[in-house]
Enzyme design. Structure first.
Site, PDB file in Angstrom:
ATOM      1  N   HIS A 156      -3.278  -9.618  -6.003  1.00 28.84           N
ATOM      2  CA  HIS A 156      -4.627  -9.249  -5.096  1.00 28.84           C
ATOM      3  C   HIS A 156      -5.685  -8.772  -6.588  1.00 28.84           C
ATOM      4  O   HIS A 156      -6.770  -8.383  -6.022  1.00 28.84           O
ATOM      5  CB  HIS A 156      -5.085  -8.086  -3.986  1.00 28.84           C
ATOM      6  CG  HIS A 156      -4.425  -9.023  -2.760  1.00 28.84           C
ATOM      7  ND1 HIS A 156      -3.858  -7.912  -1.761  1.00 28.84           N
ATOM      8  CD2 HIS A 156      -3.894  -9.869  -2.537  1.00 28.84           C
ATOM      9  CE1 HIS A 156      -3.005  -8.865  -0.587  1.00 28.84           C
ATOM     10  NE2 HIS A 156      -3.726  -9.963  -1.103  1.00 28.84           N
ATOM     11  N   ARG A 190      -3.892  -0.196   6.611  1.00 29.98           N
ATOM     12  CA  ARG A 190      -4.107  -0.547   8.033  1.00 29.98           C
ATOM     13  C   ARG A 190      -3.100   0.983   8.644  1.00 29.98           C
ATOM     14  O   ARG A 190      -2.889   0.607   9.575  1.00 29.98           O
ATOM     15  CB  ARG A 190      -3.459  -1.642   7.716  1.00 29.98           C
ATOM     16  CG  ARG A 190      -4.101  -3.023   7.654  1.00 29.98           C
ATOM     17  CD  ARG A 190      -3.265  -3.881   7.838  1.00 29.98           C
ATOM     18  NE  ARG A 190      -3.975  -5.076   6.861  1.00 29.98           N
ATOM     19  CZ  ARG A 190      -5.143  -5.759   7.499  1.00 29.98           C
ATOM     20  NH1 ARG A 190      -5.431  -5.301   9.130  1.00 29.98           N
ATOM     21  NH2 ARG A 190      -5.706  -6.734   6.672  1.00 29.98           N
ATOM     22  N   CYS A 217     -26.603 -11.676 -20.111  1.00 30.36           N
ATOM     23  CA  CYS A 217     -27.251 -12.907 -18.805  1.00 30.36           C
ATOM     24  C   CYS A 217     -27.618 -12.175 -17.491  1.00 30.36           C
ATOM     25  O   CYS A 217     -28.542 -13.075 -16.560  1.00 30.36           O
ATOM     26  CB  CYS A 217     -26.315 -13.983 -18.821  1.00 30.36           C
ATOM     27  SG  CYS A 217     -25.384 -13.330 -17.482  1.00 30.36           S
ATOM     28  N   ASN A 229      11.423   0.868   3.632  1.00 32.90           N
ATOM     29  CA  ASN A 229       9.943   1.024   4.472  1.00 32.90           C
ATOM     30  C   ASN A 229      10.100   2.631   5.488  1.00 32.90           C
ATOM     31  O   ASN A 229      10.843   2.175   5.408  1.00 32.90           O
ATOM     32  CB  ASN A 229       9.520  -0.279   4.612  1.00 32.90           C
ATOM     33  CG  ASN A 229       7.719  -0.177   5.283  1.00 32.90           C
ATOM     34  OD1 ASN A 229       7.167  -0.325   4.386  1.00 32.90           O
ATOM     35  ND2 ASN A 229       7.324  -0.845   6.218  1.00 32.90           N
ATOM     36  N   ALA A 282       1.238  -1.150  -0.222  1.00 36.89           N
ATOM     37  CA  ALA A 282       0.234   0.093  -0.269  1.00 36.89           C
ATOM     38  C   ALA A 282       1.091   1.410   0.027  1.00 36.89           C
ATOM     39  O   ALA A 282       0.686   2.412  -0.566  1.00 36.89           O
ATOM     40  CB  ALA A 282      -1.415  -0.115   1.176  1.00 36.89           C
TER      41      ALA A 282
HETATM   42 ZN    ZN Z   1     -23.435 -12.357 -17.238  1.00 38.71          ZN
END
Ligand code: ZN
Length: 247
Positions: free
Chosen positions: A123, A36, A155, A216, A24
């Protein structure tokens, strides 16, 4: 800072295969809050009784799709976010070096916007959506700029974001590619992650190369296994360390 950037610059020059692994903290400079940290999303005042972990879970999306989408539109949509120095330096690195892989925990797509091509998003990406029933892809604008729960015009299945929600497994194909890139790298740069959340820390174990560099703001539980630890501003350090053009 000068010493750190000269050192990192030398490591980059010597390296045959480079992996950057980011969290992040890479995107906070672009105005996207860290989940966080103190000012992050998890501490924001919510209008609901649900915790963000619940609201960003698969089960919540299925049971309360309206609130799921309201929450996402209010808290996770940053249409004006632009790549910062860190994203731009990594994109430049990829253009100058034959073997660079970016592995990110972020879902904002800013690395690609900066020009990086070899990006593994463990992610997922909140700019991609698909129908849960027929799996057709849908553009993000359709969801972000719409209202309520988006449904597939073909759909009528629910359209969902292509991200890993709480309660869901990581995409094993992406994880295998990340592990393989880390295994074959001789320089691994880790930035903007506190390395406390699975699977971030786990990925470090695959590294067999020469130099593991942690950048960091705050100490991490893995500082002791790193070859070098820099408590520097990630964007400035990368920008100084990555050459402007091919040497
Ligand atoms: Zn669909």
């Amino acid at each position: 800072m000068k010493n750190a950037s000269v050192l990192l610059s030398n490591l980059i020059e010597e390296a045959k295969s480079i992996v950057f692994f980011g969290g992040a903290g890479v995107s906070t400079g672009s105005g996207i809050p860290d989940f966080r940290s103190a000012t992050g999303l998890y501490n924001r005042k919510q209008h609901t009784n649900y915790s963000p972990e619940i609201m960003l879970s698969y089960q919540f999306m299925i049971d309360h799709p309206e609130e799921f989408y309201t929450y996402k539109r209010e808290n996770l949509y940053y249409p004006n976010a632009k790549p910062n120095l860190a994203h731009l330096a990594l994109a430049r690195l990829e253009s100058l070096h034959p073997d660079v892989t970016v592995i990110t925990q972020n879902i904002d797509g800013l690395h690609q916007l900066a020009g990086s091509r070899n990006v593994l998003e463990i992610h997922g990406n909140l700019q991609r959506f698909y129908c849960m029933k027929c799996h057709r892809d849908y553009p993000a604008a359709l969801v972000w700029e719409g209202e309520g729960v988006p449904h597939c015009p073909v759909c009528d299945g629910m359209i969902r974001p292509d991200v890993v929600l709480y309660g869901e497994n990581l995409d094993q194909r992406v994880m295998l590619r990340a592990e393989s890139a880390i295994r074959s790298a001789d320089l691994m740069i880790v930035g903007g992650t506190s390395l406390v959340v699975y699977p971030a820390a786990g990925l470090l174990h695959y590294f067999r190369g020469k130099s593991l560099v942690l950048i960091n703001r705050d100490p991490t539980p893995y500082d002791h296994v790193a070859t070098y630890v820099f408590h520097e501003d990630l964007g400035n350090l990368l920008d100084e360390a990555v050459p402007q053009k091919k040497l």
